[in-house]
Design a protein around this motif. Structure first.
Motif, PDB file in Angstrom:
ATOM      1  N   MET A 255       0.831  -1.218   0.000  1.00  0.00           N
ATOM      2  CA  MET A 255       0.000   0.000   0.000  1.00  0.00           C
ATOM      3  C   MET A 255       0.859   1.260   0.000  1.00  0.00           C
ATOM      4  SD  MET A 255      -2.862  -1.517   2.608  1.00  0.00           S
ATOM      5  CE  MET A 255      -3.094  -0.015   3.534  1.00  0.00           C
ATOM      6  N   PRO A 256       0.387   2.319  -0.676  1.00  0.00           N
ATOM      7  CA  PRO A 256       1.141   3.582  -0.662  1.00  0.00           C
ATOM      8  C   PRO A 256       0.955   4.312   0.668  1.00  0.00           C
ATOM      9  CG  PRO A 256      -0.894   3.859  -1.913  1.00  0.00           C
ATOM     10  CD  PRO A 256      -0.830   2.401  -1.517  1.00  0.00           C
ATOM     11  N   PRO A 257       1.868   5.243   1.009  1.00  0.00           N
ATOM     12  CA  PRO A 257       1.703   6.025   2.243  1.00  0.00           C
ATOM     13  C   PRO A 257       0.360   6.749   2.228  1.00  0.00           C
ATOM     14  CG  PRO A 257       3.823   6.480   1.238  1.00  0.00           C
ATOM     15  CD  PRO A 257       3.069   5.645   0.258  1.00  0.00           C
ATOM     16  N   TYR A 258      -0.157   6.988   3.426  1.00  0.00           N
ATOM     17  CA  TYR A 258      -1.434   7.703   3.570  1.00  0.00           C
ATOM     18  C   TYR A 258      -1.176   9.200   3.687  1.00  0.00           C
ATOM     19  CZ  TYR A 258      -5.772   9.116   5.999  1.00  0.00           C
ATOM     20  OH  TYR A 258      -6.938   9.731   6.388  1.00  0.00           O
ATOM     21  N   GLU A 259      -0.207   9.545   4.539  1.00  0.00           N
ATOM     22  CA  GLU A 259       0.157  10.950   4.710  1.00  0.00           C
ATOM     23  C   GLU A 259       1.658  11.103   4.498  1.00  0.00           C
ATOM     24  OE1 GLU A 259      -2.894  12.699   8.021  1.00  0.00           O
ATOM     25  OE2 GLU A 259      -1.265  11.458   8.751  1.00  0.00           O
ATOM     26  N   GLY A 260       2.059  12.286   4.025  1.00  0.00           N
ATOM     27  CA  GLY A 260       3.483  12.554   3.836  1.00  0.00           C
ATOM     28  C   GLY A 260       4.005  13.468   4.917  1.00  0.00           C
ATOM     29  N   GLY A 261       5.292  13.378   5.208  1.00  0.00           N
ATOM     30  CA  GLY A 261       5.896  14.259   6.204  1.00  0.00           C
ATOM     31  C   GLY A 261       7.118  13.622   6.820  1.00  0.00           C
ATOM     32  N   GLY A 262       7.498  14.147   7.979  1.00  0.00           N
ATOM     33  CA  GLY A 262       8.650  13.612   8.685  1.00  0.00           C
ATOM     34  C   GLY A 262       8.424  12.176   9.123  1.00  0.00           C
ATOM     35  N   ASP A 263       9.495  11.453   9.334  1.00  0.00           N
ATOM     36  CA  ASP A 263       9.464  10.084   9.884  1.00  0.00           C
ATOM     37  C   ASP A 263       9.065   9.010   8.864  1.00  0.00           C
ATOM     38  OD1 ASP A 263      10.482   9.634  12.373  1.00  0.00           O
ATOM     39  OD2 ASP A 263       8.585   9.030  13.274  1.00  0.00           O
ATOM     40  N   MET A 264       8.251   9.376   7.865  1.00  0.00           N
ATOM     41  CA  MET A 264       7.767   8.346   6.927  1.00  0.00           C
ATOM     42  C   MET A 264       8.662   8.219   5.702  1.00  0.00           C
ATOM     43  SD  MET A 264       6.445  10.174   4.244  1.00  0.00           S
ATOM     44  CE  MET A 264       5.316   9.090   3.385  1.00  0.00           C
ATOM     45  N   ILE A 265       9.747   8.993   5.671  1.00  0.00           N
ATOM     46  CA  ILE A 265      10.600   9.016   4.473  1.00  0.00           C
ATOM     47  C   ILE A 265      11.947   8.336   4.728  1.00  0.00           C
ATOM     48  CG2 ILE A 265       9.605  11.069   3.455  1.00  0.00           C
ATOM     49  CD1 ILE A 265      12.946  11.323   5.213  1.00  0.00           C
ATOM     50  N   LYS A 266      12.537   7.856   3.661  1.00  0.00           N
ATOM     51  CA  LYS A 266      13.917   7.374   3.731  1.00  0.00           C
ATOM     52  C   LYS A 266      14.817   8.480   3.218  1.00  0.00           C
ATOM     53  CE  LYS A 266      14.796   2.872   3.524  1.00  0.00           C
ATOM     54  NZ  LYS A 266      14.487   1.601   2.878  1.00  0.00           N
ATOM     55  N   ASN A 267      14.445   9.041   2.065  1.00  0.00           N
ATOM     56  CA  ASN A 267      15.241  10.097   1.449  1.00  0.00           C
ATOM     57  C   ASN A 267      14.342  11.028   0.639  1.00  0.00           C
ATOM     58  OD1 ASN A 267      17.943  11.132   0.929  1.00  0.00           O
ATOM     59  ND2 ASN A 267      17.493  10.629  -1.198  1.00  0.00           N
ATOM     60  N   VAL A 268      14.577  12.331   0.787  1.00  0.00           N
ATOM     61  CA  VAL A 268      13.752  13.301   0.057  1.00  0.00           C
ATOM     62  C   VAL A 268      14.623  14.169  -0.830  1.00  0.00           C
ATOM     63  CG1 VAL A 268      12.139  15.243   0.264  1.00  0.00           C
ATOM     64  CG2 VAL A 268      12.093  13.410   1.966  1.00  0.00           C
ATOM     65  N   THR A 269      14.286  14.232  -2.114  1.00  0.00           N
ATOM     66  CA  THR A 269      14.810  15.282  -2.983  1.00  0.00           C
ATOM     67  C   THR A 269      13.592  15.894  -3.664  1.00  0.00           C
ATOM     68  OG1 THR A 269      14.985  13.934  -4.982  1.00  0.00           O
ATOM     69  CG2 THR A 269      16.891  13.919  -3.489  1.00  0.00           C
ATOM     70  N   PHE A 270      13.775  17.054  -4.329  1.00  0.00           N
ATOM     71  CA  PHE A 270      12.625  17.636  -5.013  1.00  0.00           C
ATOM     72  C   PHE A 270      12.201  16.761  -6.189  1.00  0.00           C
ATOM     73  CE2 PHE A 270      14.147  21.531  -2.829  1.00  0.00           C
ATOM     74  CZ  PHE A 270      13.014  21.685  -2.041  1.00  0.00           C
ATOM     75  N   ALA A 271      13.110  15.947  -6.684  1.00  0.00           N
ATOM     76  CA  ALA A 271      12.791  15.076  -7.822  1.00  0.00           C
ATOM     77  C   ALA A 271      12.049  13.823  -7.361  1.00  0.00           C
ATOM     78  CB  ALA A 271      14.068  14.690  -8.557  1.00  0.00           C
TER      79      ALA A 271
END
Ligand code: 7TS
Length: 415
Positions: A255-271
Motif C-alpha cells: 500500500m502507498p503512504p497515507y500521509e506525507g511528512g517527517g518520519d515516513m521518508i527514507k530520502n527526500v529530494t525535489f525530484a
C-alpha cells in the motif's frame, strides 16, 4: 449504593479494582458516579495516568530523531509500547502495528491507501448495516473517487447479520470486506472468524473494526486471520488521541503512504522521495508519544487482570443487566442477538431517549442516548435513537440495580 459498600459479586476483586480508577471515586450531583458509557470511552487506571505524568516530567522528547539521552529514552519507551501491543494481539511482527489517532483514523488510512492501489471502477466494497459512521463514510469517499460501489450486508430484526445474504454478496468484484466485530449500538458480536474464512476463500481481504471488541474479547490476530484490525486506545483504558491499526505485512508493504511528512521518508529530494520501512511509512509527523506509551501501560493493566477474566466478569454483569432490564414493563431492547458483548440498547414506552438520559443523569447515572453514530442502523429500526448502557469490568450489579431504579423513576415521572 455507596462507594464504601462491599462488592463481592464478581470473578474479580471489584472493590480493589475500582480503587485503581480515580474517577470512579468521584461524585456527580453529590452521588457516586455510575458510569455506563464505556462504549463511548473507558475510564483510566492510575498506572495509565502515572505513565503520562512520568513521560512529561522525566523524559519528554521527540522520537526517532535525537541522539540525545531523553530522545533515546522516549524512542525506547514508545517502541516498547508497540511491542506490547503486538504481543497482546499476537501479531507476527511488531512492524504490523501502526500507531494512529484512533479507529476512525485507522479505517481512513486503509480506505484511502488500499483504495488508491486496489480499487477501480466497477469494484465493490462490502460493509454491514450495523457499521459505525467511521466504517461507512471513509469507504463512501474512496468508492466515489474510484467509481466503485458500496454494498451492505443486511441484518435481521434481532440485529444479527444475515449470513446467507453475506454469502450471496461475496463475489469476485468485492475487493475488501470491512465489518465491525462488535456493534457499538446493539452489542451484537458478529461471526467474524467465519466471515474472514469465507472472504479469504475468494482471496478477498477483511478489515475488522475492533473498536468495541479490543476491550471485551481476547484477540489473537493470527488465529482470527484479519488483514486489518483497527482500534482506539481510549476504549481500552488508554488515553484519547492514540490508536492502532494492525495490518498484515504483505498488504502494508504493497500500500502507498497515507500521509506525507517527517518520519515516513527514507530520502527526500525535489525530484523523488523514497519511503521509510514499516511501520514508519504510515506514521508521518510527530506521533502522540505520551499516548502511545500510556496505551502500553493500559495493555499492561489489562494483562495483569487477564483479558479472559475481564470477559467473564463483563459477561456476568451484562447478563445480569439484561435480566433486570427485561423485567421493566414497556422497556424494549433494540437488538437481541444471541452473541453479544458490552452494550445494551433500549427504549422505554414512548419516552424520548434524550429525556430518559437526562433523568438518569440527574441520578448520577451516565448513559449515552441518540443514534450512536449509526444512523443507517437507527433507520432500519425506524427509531431516532436509543438509550445505551455500556459496561466495563469495573461495573457492578449494584450499579445495574441503580440503573433499573433510575428507569423506574423516569417512568413514574414521564409515562
Ligand atoms: N467503530 C466503532 C464500532 C465504534 O464504536 C467507534 C466509536 C468508532 C468506530 C470510532 O472510534 P474513534 O475512537 O475513532 O472515535 N464509538 C463511539 C460510541 O459508541 N460512542 O461514542 C463513540
Amino acid at each position: 449504593m455507596t462507594n464504601s459498600e462491599p462488592i463481592t459479586d464478581s470473578v474479580l476483586d471489584i472493590e480493589k479494582i475500582r480503587k485503581d480508577f480515580p474517577i470512579l471515586q468521584t461524585k456527580v450531583y453529590g452521588k457516586p458516579l455510575i458510569y455506563l458509557d464505556n462504549a463511548a470511552t473507558t475510564q483510566k487506571p492510575r498506572t495509565v495516568l502515572q505513565s503520562l505524568e512520568t513521560y512529561y516530567t522525566q523524559y519528554n522528547s521527540n522520537v526517532h530523531r535525537g541522539v540525545h539521552f531523553l530522545s533515546q529514552q522516549a524512542t525506547e519507551a514508545y517502541e516498547e509500547a508497540r511491542k506490547k501491543i503486538a504481543a497482546y494481539i499476537n501479531a507476527r511482527f511488531d512492524h504490523e502495528i501502526i500507531f494512529t489517532k484512533g479507529t476512525t483514523n485507522g479505517i481512513n488510512l486503509v480506505a484511502s491507501s488500499f483504495g488508491k492501489k486496489f480499487l477501480k471502477a466497477g469494484d465493490e466494497v462490502l460493509i454491514s448495516a450495523m457499521e459505525h459512521h467511521s466504517n461507512i463514510v471513509p469507504w463512501q469517499l474512496i468508492c466515489e473517487e474510484k467509481g466503485a460501489t458500496l454494498k451492505v450486508i443486511p441484518i435481521n430484526e434481532q440485529g444479527e447479520l444475515k449470513m446467507d445474504a453475506f454469502d450471496e454478496l461475496l463475489n469476485s468484484k468485492v475487493k475488501i470486506v470491512a465489518v465491525t466485530y462488535v456493534s457499538n449500538s446493539l452489542g451484537t458480536v458478529n461471526p467474524v472468524f467465519e466471515m474472514i474464512q469465507k472472504a479469504h476463500a475468494l482471496n478477498i481481504p477483511v478489515l475488522i473494526d475492533g473498536a468495541q471488541a479490543i476491550q471485551h474479547i481476547p484477540i489473537d490476530i493470527q488465529q482470527l486471520d484479519a488483514d486489518f484490525f483497527a482500534f482506539s486506545g481510549h476504549k481500552i483504558y488508554g488515553p484519547t488521541g492514540v490508536g492502532v491499526l494492525y495490518g498484515k505485512e504483505k498488504w502494508l508493504n504493497e500500500m502507498p503512504p497515507y500521509e506525507g511528512g517527517g518520519d515516513m521518508i527514507k530520502n527526500v529530494t525535489f525530484a523523488k522521495t523514497t519511503y521509510n520501512e514499516l511501520p514508519f511509512k504510515f506514521e508521518a509527523g510527530t506521533p502522540d508519544i505520551s499516548g502511545g506509551i500510556a496505551l502500553g501501560a493500559a495493555i499492561d493493566y489489562v494483562q495483569q487482570i487477564g483479558a479472559a477474566t475481564i470477559q467473564q466478569a463483563e459477561e456476568e454483569v451484562v447478563a445480569y443487566a439484561f435480566d433486570r432490564l427485561s423485567a421493566i414493563s414497556s422497556l424494549r431492547f433494540i437488538g437481541d442477538a444471541k452473541h453479544r458483548s458490552g452494550a445494551i440498547s433500549f427504549l422505554v414506552g414512548n419516552i424520548h431517549p434524550f429525556d430518559l438520559g437526562e433523568i438518569l443523569d440527574k441520578q448520577s447515572i451516565a448513559v449515552r442516548t441518540g443514534h450512536h453514530c449509526t444512523q443507517p442502523l437507527m433507520d432500519f429500526f425506524h427509531i431516532p435513537g436509543t438509550v445505551r448502557a455500556s459496561f466495563a469490568f469495573y461495573n457492578t450489579k449494584a450499579e445495574v440495580d441503580e440503573l433499573v431504579k433510575g428507569i423506574e423513576k423516569a417512568k413514574r415521572m414521564l409515562e
